[in-house]
Scaffold this active site. Structure first.
Site, PDB file in Angstrom:
ATOM      1  N   ASP A 304       0.840  -1.189   0.000  1.00  0.00           N
ATOM      2  CA  ASP A 304       0.000   0.000   0.000  1.00  0.00           C
ATOM      3  C   ASP A 304       0.877   1.241   0.000  1.00  0.00           C
ATOM      4  OD1 ASP A 304       1.049  -0.023   2.549  1.00  0.00           O
ATOM      5  OD2 ASP A 304      -0.878   0.045   3.590  1.00  0.00           O
ATOM      6  N   ASP A 391       0.331  -0.681  11.927  1.00  0.00           N
ATOM      7  CA  ASP A 391      -0.025  -0.072  13.211  1.00  0.00           C
ATOM      8  C   ASP A 391       1.081   0.870  13.680  1.00  0.00           C
ATOM      9  OD1 ASP A 391      -2.455  -1.379  13.348  1.00  0.00           O
ATOM     10  OD2 ASP A 391      -1.737  -2.984  14.662  1.00  0.00           O
TER      11      ASP A 391
END
Length: 422
Positions: A304, A391
């Site tokens: 991504d 995260d």
């Protein structure tokens, strides 16, 4: 020319293995993830972003330590307050299974392009919803979590937005209702990105599920295992997803060679794997009951715009000066451009090297049996490393966490590419 995982022609297979520099038997190639094969090709062919071997080694030690200290495992997925989790212990007859699977499927179908030109400003696109299913407090969710919050909010408003029978129908679920589902918070000055594209994806995947798989992702999974005689693995499922749903076919032709990146197809399978991951390592995975289990180690990271950012910060990836200048200028990178393909393919190859280095460290310190068990259980996998890095990137960006103990590079802006693929 078809790539080796699509062709039964030995001559075509030989030409690709010679071109890529690898030597695999046809049987071995069938077990290899085409994302790895073609990313290795694209990484070399683009010759732009580079992988820092010293950075890989240092970051692997850091990531291994953090995974251990923070008890970061596949079960961590269930701890996020916005996630819809299946009941435990697992009961095949529980209707909640279908609900969770349809929820995961739609989220993965729409999990793309949440970066904002208003990044860092309070008026960027966001969705106001509760801080969790069990909370009465509200907050504004941004980025990927705005998608999750929007769908959760709709379900709470008795809009069956995750039911393929509903969202595939322009009569039951008109475009105006989908716009309402994705309505922005009062403080937002921009709408959700690519709304028309999201609606088109919903219609496509919903139509396919309703017309071929009984209107649910659960039936799709049942048919998948039936097709594989109950022995289907995570990679087998990824391949079936990309073959069935065109909007999951994240591929680009680079210098005449097809490069498979498959971000959303792999994350769909990985989220499904994590959501139903058993409480005990000794229990079989209920959705992958075959002798090989899920074999999640076959999957790669999900290429991504967020994970490359943290890979560069950890000095795993090195960017040339012209690319750094483009990123700092905030100018978009075109889909399929040399820069974009290099960033994505290098990230995939880099995380594979980090995974291999972590397993090497475990083997050196704990022994080969322990290393193999960690790999097979998915406790050390590119999937889990990706979950952790994503995260971490969000925490570092927000200032919630600072990486200490190893040398880091500057936190450069994400690359901006508008695309339905990620």
């Amino acid at each position: 020319m078809a790539l080796p995982w699509q062709s039964t022609n030995p001559e075509e297979f030989s030409s690709f293995t010679e071109k890529s520099g690898d030597s695999w038997s046809i049987e071995e190639a069938a077990e290899r993830n085409p994302v790895i094969e073609s990313s290795e090709f694209a990484y070399k062919a683009t010759d732009l972003v580079s992988i820092n071997d010293d950075g890989v080694k240092m970051a692997a030690q850091h990531i291994r330590r953090k995974l251990s200290v923070e008890s970061y495992t596949p079960r961590t997925w269930r701890t996020h307050p916005l996630h819809l989790c299946p009941s435990e212990p697992y009961n095949a007859a529980d209707p909640m299974n279908k609900t969770v699977l349809d929820w995961i499927f739609l989220i993965s179908s729409l999990n793309f392009s949440f970066w904002s030109p208003r990044e860092g400003h309070p008026d960027r696109f966001g969705v106001e919803w509760r801080t969790g299913w069990d909370s009465g407090e509200k907050r504004v969710w941004t980025g990927y979590w705005s998608l999750v919050a929007a769908l959760n909010r709709a379900l709470e408003e008795d809009i069956p937005i995750t039911d393929p029978n509903f969202y595939s129908s322009e009569t039951l679920c008109p475009d105006s209702l989908i716009e309402h589902v994705f309505r922005e918070s009062k403080q937002s000055s921009e709408p959700v990105p690519l709304l028309r594209e999201r609606i088109a994806v919903m219609r496509e995947v919903g139509f396919i599920l309703c017309n071929s798989y009984g209107g649910s992702f659960k039936v799709f999974l049942d048919e998948f295992q039936r097709h594989h005689d109950g022995q289907g693995t995570s990679l087998d499922l990824v391949k079936m997803v990309t073959q069935t749903f065109p909007s999951f076919r994240d591929e680009v032709c680079y210098e005449g060679t097809k490069v498979c990146l498959w971000k959303r197809a792999q994350i769909l399978v990985a989220e499904t794997w994590a959501a139903f991951y058993p409480a005990s390592l000794h229990d079989p995975h209920p959705l992958f009951p075959g002798t090989r289990g899920p074999d999640i180690r076959r999957l790669t990271m999900f290429a991504d715009y967020r994970v490359p950012q943290i890979l560069h910060h950890l000095r795993i990836l090195t960017y040339p000066a012209p690319l750094l200048q483009k990123l700092h200028s905030l100018n978009p990178l075109a889909p399929g451009s040399r820069e974009e393909v290099s960033l994505r393919s290098a990230s995939i190859v880099a995380v594979e090297r980090v995974r291999e280095e972590i397993l090497r460290l475990i083997k050196e310190e704990e022994g080969g049996d322990f290393s193999e068990a960690a790999s097979e259980a998915g406790v050390v996998s590119s999937v889990l490393i990706d979950f952790y890095l994503w995260d971490l990137a969000k925490k570092v960006e927000s200032g919630e966490e600072k990486i200490e103990g190893i040398e880091t590079a500057e936190m450069v802006p994400i690359h901006r590419t508008r695309s339905i693929w990620y």
